[in-house]
Motif scaffolding. Structure first.
Motif, PDB file in Angstrom:
ATOM      1  N   GLU A 223     -47.737   3.011 -12.610  1.00 28.68           N
ATOM      2  CA  GLU A 223     -46.459   2.383 -12.280  1.00 28.68           C
ATOM      3  C   GLU A 223     -45.318   3.350 -12.583  1.00 28.68           C
ATOM      4  N   PRO A 224     -44.176   3.168 -11.872  1.00 24.57           N
ATOM      5  CA  PRO A 224     -43.894   2.095 -10.916  1.00 24.57           C
ATOM      6  C   PRO A 224     -44.397   2.422  -9.516  1.00 24.57           C
ATOM      7  N   GLU A 225     -44.748   1.389  -8.761  1.00 23.57           N
ATOM      8  CA  GLU A 225     -45.016   1.581  -7.344  1.00 23.57           C
ATOM      9  C   GLU A 225     -43.689   1.857  -6.648  1.00 23.57           C
ATOM     10  N   ILE A 226     -43.737   2.649  -5.599  1.00 25.65           N
ATOM     11  CA  ILE A 226     -42.492   3.180  -5.049  1.00 25.65           C
ATOM     12  C   ILE A 226     -41.579   2.095  -4.485  1.00 25.65           C
ATOM     13  N   GLU A 227     -42.127   1.080  -3.835  1.00 26.05           N
ATOM     14  CA  GLU A 227     -41.272   0.029  -3.279  1.00 26.05           C
ATOM     15  C   GLU A 227     -40.521  -0.707  -4.392  1.00 26.05           C
ATOM     16  N   GLU A 228     -41.243  -1.056  -5.431  1.00 29.85           N
ATOM     17  CA  GLU A 228     -40.630  -1.732  -6.579  1.00 29.85           C
ATOM     18  C   GLU A 228     -39.557  -0.847  -7.217  1.00 29.85           C
ATOM     19  N   HIS A 229     -39.857   0.441  -7.312  1.00 30.90           N
ATOM     20  CA  HIS A 229     -38.918   1.376  -7.929  1.00 30.90           C
ATOM     21  C   HIS A 229     -37.630   1.494  -7.113  1.00 30.90           C
ATOM     22  N   LEU A 230     -37.752   1.544  -5.794  1.00 33.30           N
ATOM     23  CA  LEU A 230     -36.557   1.665  -4.960  1.00 33.30           C
ATOM     24  C   LEU A 230     -35.671   0.425  -5.068  1.00 33.30           C
ATOM     25  N   LEU A 231     -36.280  -0.732  -5.189  1.00 34.92           N
ATOM     26  CA  LEU A 231     -35.481  -1.949  -5.371  1.00 34.92           C
ATOM     27  C   LEU A 231     -34.753  -1.928  -6.711  1.00 34.92           C
ATOM     28  N   GLU A 232     -35.409  -1.399  -7.734  1.00 37.59           N
ATOM     29  CA  GLU A 232     -34.753  -1.272  -9.037  1.00 37.59           C
ATOM     30  C   GLU A 232     -33.576  -0.303  -8.954  1.00 37.59           C
ATOM     31  N   LEU A 233     -33.756   0.787  -8.223  1.00 38.15           N
ATOM     32  CA  LEU A 233     -32.665   1.749  -8.050  1.00 38.15           C
ATOM     33  C   LEU A 233     -31.492   1.117  -7.306  1.00 38.15           C
ATOM     34  N   LYS A 234     -31.807   0.307  -6.314  1.00 37.44           N
ATOM     35  CA  LYS A 234     -30.743  -0.362  -5.557  1.00 37.44           C
ATOM     36  C   LYS A 234     -29.880  -1.221  -6.473  1.00 37.44           C
ATOM     37  N   GLN A 235     -30.507  -1.862  -7.444  1.00 42.65           N
ATOM     38  CA  GLN A 235     -29.763  -2.709  -8.376  1.00 42.65           C
ATOM     39  C   GLN A 235     -28.788  -1.903  -9.231  1.00 42.65           C
ATOM     40  N   THR A 236     -29.016  -0.599  -9.347  1.00 42.76           N
ATOM     41  CA  THR A 236     -28.119   0.257 -10.138  1.00 42.76           C
ATOM     42  C   THR A 236     -27.060   0.939  -9.277  1.00 42.76           C
ATOM     43  N   ASN A 240     -28.856   6.004  -1.331  1.00 40.85           N
ATOM     44  CA  ASN A 240     -29.466   7.114  -0.601  1.00 40.85           C
ATOM     45  C   ASN A 240     -30.642   7.670  -1.400  1.00 40.85           C
ATOM     46  N   ILE A 241     -31.801   7.713  -0.763  1.00 43.02           N
ATOM     47  CA  ILE A 241     -33.032   8.144  -1.430  1.00 43.02           C
ATOM     48  C   ILE A 241     -33.638   9.318  -0.675  1.00 43.02           C
ATOM     49  N   GLN A 269     -35.099  -2.564   5.830  1.00 47.57           N
ATOM     50  CA  GLN A 269     -34.977  -3.991   5.520  1.00 47.57           C
ATOM     51  C   GLN A 269     -34.091  -4.242   4.304  1.00 47.57           C
ATOM     52  N   HIS A 270     -34.056  -3.269   3.386  1.00 45.55           N
ATOM     53  CA  HIS A 270     -33.304  -3.458   2.141  1.00 45.55           C
ATOM     54  C   HIS A 270     -32.024  -2.614   2.093  1.00 45.55           C
ATOM     55  N   ASN A 271     -31.582  -2.166   3.264  1.00 49.30           N
ATOM     56  CA  ASN A 271     -30.311  -1.438   3.377  1.00 49.30           C
ATOM     57  C   ASN A 271     -30.256  -0.203   2.474  1.00 49.30           C
ATOM     58  N   LEU A 272     -31.345   0.533   2.472  1.00 42.25           N
ATOM     59  CA  LEU A 272     -31.410   1.804   1.766  1.00 42.25           C
ATOM     60  C   LEU A 272     -31.601   2.920   2.788  1.00 42.25           C
ATOM     61  N   ASN A 273     -30.946   4.043   2.560  1.00 44.88           N
ATOM     62  CA  ASN A 273     -31.097   5.202   3.439  1.00 44.88           C
ATOM     63  C   ASN A 273     -32.181   6.114   2.868  1.00 44.88           C
ATOM     64  N   LEU A 274     -33.202   6.381   3.675  1.00 43.27           N
ATOM     65  CA  LEU A 274     -34.358   7.144   3.199  1.00 43.27           C
ATOM     66  C   LEU A 274     -34.549   8.417   4.008  1.00 43.27           C
ATOM     67  N   CYS A 275     -34.854   9.491   3.313  1.00 49.00           N
ATOM     68  CA  CYS A 275     -35.348  10.706   3.956  1.00 49.00           C
ATOM     69  C   CYS A 275     -36.391  11.303   3.024  1.00 49.00           C
ATOM     70  N   ARG A 276     -37.135  12.272   3.507  1.00 48.29           N
ATOM     71  CA  ARG A 276     -38.101  12.936   2.623  1.00 48.29           C
ATOM     72  C   ARG A 276     -38.119  14.425   2.890  1.00 48.29           C
ATOM     73  N   SER A 277     -38.465  15.178   1.872  1.00 42.93           N
ATOM     74  CA  SER A 277     -38.636  16.616   2.033  1.00 42.93           C
ATOM     75  C   SER A 277     -40.035  16.897   2.567  1.00 42.93           C
ATOM     76  N   GLN A 278     -40.199  18.088   3.118  1.00 44.85           N
ATOM     77  CA  GLN A 278     -41.479  18.468   3.711  1.00 44.85           C
ATOM     78  C   GLN A 278     -42.386  19.125   2.674  1.00 44.85           C
ATOM     79  N   PRO A 279     -43.692  18.896   2.770  1.00 43.64           N
ATOM     80  CA  PRO A 279     -44.624  19.634   1.913  1.00 43.64           C
ATOM     81  C   PRO A 279     -44.794  21.067   2.412  1.00 43.64           C
ATOM     82  N   ALA A 280     -45.630  21.818   1.732  1.00 38.08           N
ATOM     83  CA  ALA A 280     -45.785  23.239   2.051  1.00 38.08           C
ATOM     84  C   ALA A 280     -46.458  23.474   3.396  1.00 38.08           C
ATOM     85  N   ASN A 281     -47.433  22.619   3.748  1.00 39.08           N
ATOM     86  CA  ASN A 281     -48.209  22.785   4.975  1.00 39.08           C
ATOM     87  C   ASN A 281     -48.763  24.209   5.071  1.00 39.08           C
ATOM     88  N   ALA A 282     -48.659  24.824   6.241  1.00 36.68           N
ATOM     89  CA  ALA A 282     -49.169  26.194   6.387  1.00 36.68           C
ATOM     90  C   ALA A 282     -48.020  27.183   6.532  1.00 36.68           C
TER      91      ALA A 282
END
Length: 298
Positions: A223-236, A240-241, A269-282
């Motif tokens: 823990e925490p699972e990511i969905e639960e964690h993002l909702l906790e962050l929203k409360q603070t 933008n994630i 659904q929870h009005n959060l803006n999400l993006c992610r960084s890329q892994p190393a790949n090749a």
């Protein structure tokens, strides 16, 4: 003594026809539970019909072979073909008697790198092959720099200010059962060390860790699972994630579906803006890091 490098990875189905044999091997079953194949097929259909991981691994092997004249580079998968047993037979036929084994999963875990090495030891137990593990490349400065560079690049592309009060970096790792950690699995410690090293290379920003892609094994999971964690962050007040898939060196179902589609829908659904960084790949910087790591230890 003829040496060879053996790259090992999880594997994955490259098309819909490969999903069932992949799942049977993964779950160690003769038959899949009702409905499971259809559910998994839908996920792979959503990301183009198959996993890019095997293709990325072949690119890594081929690029490394261009940088390393000796020893030769082989590639095997734990849950797909060519299997570790198949490639060990190939290496033996080629006259190899010392294997330098390197997992393409960054961190040691009962369900990833440790399983690869265990399988390798099992299939070579009756042979004269000498085994050497090339572990710990996630600690290399060059690897931490490339992760930090991808975070900064993503922030620039998305016009995301990492030091803003409503922005947070969330380092996401594949979930595993808590019982594995209780038995001495070093997975969490290695990830925390990796995250700490990357954060040192970034400007001041809010960071945290969470776990994704929880499986079906009964009992407690990390823990925490990511969905639960993002909702906790929203409360603070966080809106933008940026998710950093720190436990994955390559794109596959857990990044392309679990994060890019499933978690993206959750955030919408929870009005959060999400993006992610890329892994190393090749990418070339990853190949250079791995080549230097192998050369220093071979």
């Amino acid at each position: 003594m003829k040496k060879a490098v053996l790259l090992m990875a999880y594997g994955g189905p490259e098309n819909l026809n490969e999903i069932e044999p992949f799942m049977l091997r993964l779950l160690r079953r003769d038959q899949l539970p009702p409905g499971l194949l259809q559910r998994v097929e839908k996920k792979y259909q959503a990301i183009g019909g198959g996993s890019p991981l095997p293709s990325i691994c072949r690119k890594i092997r081929n690029k490394l072979a261009e940088k390393i004249d000796y020893p030769p580079i082989y590639l095997a998968f734990r849950y797909a073909e060519p299997s570790i047993a198949t490639v060990v037979s190939e290496m033996t036929a080629d006259g190899v008697n010392e294997v330098l084994a390197l997992s393409l999963s960054p961190h040691s875990s009962t369900i990833s790198s440790a399983a690869y090495y265990q399988t390798l030891e099992e299939v070579t137990s009756d042979s004269d092959l000498k085994l050497k593990r090339l572990e710990g490349w996630f600690q290399e400065d060059a690897y931490n720099r490339l992760l930090a560079d991808r975070i900064l690049r993503t922030a620039q592309e998305r016009d995301l200010h990492l030091d803003a009060a409503d922005t947070q970096l969330v380092f996401s790792a594949h979930n595993i059962p808590q019982s594995y950690i209780d038995k001495g699995d070093t997975y969490v410690d290695e990830i925390k060390a990796n995250v700490a090293a990357v954060v040192k290379l970034l400007p001041a920003c809010r960071t945290s860790m969470a776990y994704q892609s929880k499986g079906n094994i009964p009992g407690a999971w990390l823990e925490p699972e990511i969905e639960e964690h993002l909702l906790e962050l929203k409360q603070t007040g966080i809106r933008n994630i940026m998710v950093v898939p720190v436990s994955f060196s390559m794109d596959h179902l857990e990044t392309l579906y679990d994060l890019d589609l499933e978690l993206q829908d959750f955030c919408t659904q929870h009005n959060l803006n999400l993006c992610r960084s890329q892994p190393a790949n090749a990418d070339d910087d990853f190949i250079s890091m791995l080549a230097n790591f192998i050369k220093e230890r071979s």
